[in-house]
Design an enzyme around this catalytic site. Sequence first.
Site, short mmCIF file in Angstrom:
data_model
loop_
_atom_site.label_atom_id
_atom_site.label_comp_id
_atom_site.label_asym_id
_atom_site.label_seq_id
_atom_site.Cartn_x
_atom_site.Cartn_y
_atom_site.Cartn_z
N SER A 125 -27.76 22.11 18.46
CA SER A 125 -28.43 21.28 19.51
C SER A 125 -30.18 21.14 19.21
O SER A 125 -30.78 20.09 19.41
CB SER A 125 -28.43 21.85 20.82
OG SER A 125 -26.97 21.66 21.21
N HIS A 176 -33.77 23.00 22.90
CA HIS A 176 -33.41 21.51 23.15
C HIS A 176 -34.83 21.12 22.97
O HIS A 176 -35.33 20.24 22.28
CB HIS A 176 -32.78 21.17 24.23
CG HIS A 176 -31.26 21.39 24.04
ND1 HIS A 176 -30.34 20.81 24.87
CD2 HIS A 176 -30.50 22.14 23.49
CE1 HIS A 176 -29.31 21.22 24.54
NE2 HIS A 176 -29.24 21.97 23.68
#
Length: 236
Positions: A125, A176
């Site tokens: 991610s 993220h």
Amino acid sequence: MLTRNENFQPFYLYPVVSMICFIQVFIWFLLQIPHPFFTLLFAFLSGYNAGIQAGEWWRLLTPIFLHTNFSHLFFNTISFILFAPPLERILTSWKFTIVYFVCGIFANIATFVLEPENYVHVGASGAIFGLFGIYVFMALYRKEQMDKRNVQLILTIIAIGIITTLFSSNTNVVAHLSGLLIGFLIAPILIKKKVHFHHYSFYETPQKGLKTIFYRKEFLGFFIVILALIVLLILF
């Protein structure tokens, strides 16, 4: 059924995207084997902050290829398939490879610095959000390289991704957001104003004689083949 010129060509157009997809699916499948060795291997390759503190620096890279379960693998792989091919074409394969792993490693470094010593994480991610960061930069400062509908679509999806990150449990928020940040910061170096690249929308038909990375028939074949591979690995 599938012809090479239309459906398999994307594997040649996007070799790095294809290879990364195959590698992470293969690793996930391998680690599903019910044997203590593979359980230990997963632990050995995961992003364990205490291990990094002890000098196990490979843990800044290897978590990018690992996933906790099928849904984690599935959504990361689909996001990668949807957003990575255009950037591989724009940047060239070798630059894309460097950018992808730089974003992923930077996200893991930020996780190491900001999360507690006993924190453990895996997933691509951070690297994928790095690609999102490049798209945010393009949508804001390189609009001439994207059509209006794609700008709106991409910004909406990224906004949803950020909101989901902030309000979801068991999500590495640091990875993220730091991946998104580093992608945005390095984008000016990579995406110049004078790049001659026309970004068609999913709904446009390219002019005769032109090839586009978002041409529906070509991209659909690429998507179906990789999705079929994932399903086959899960079933067999």
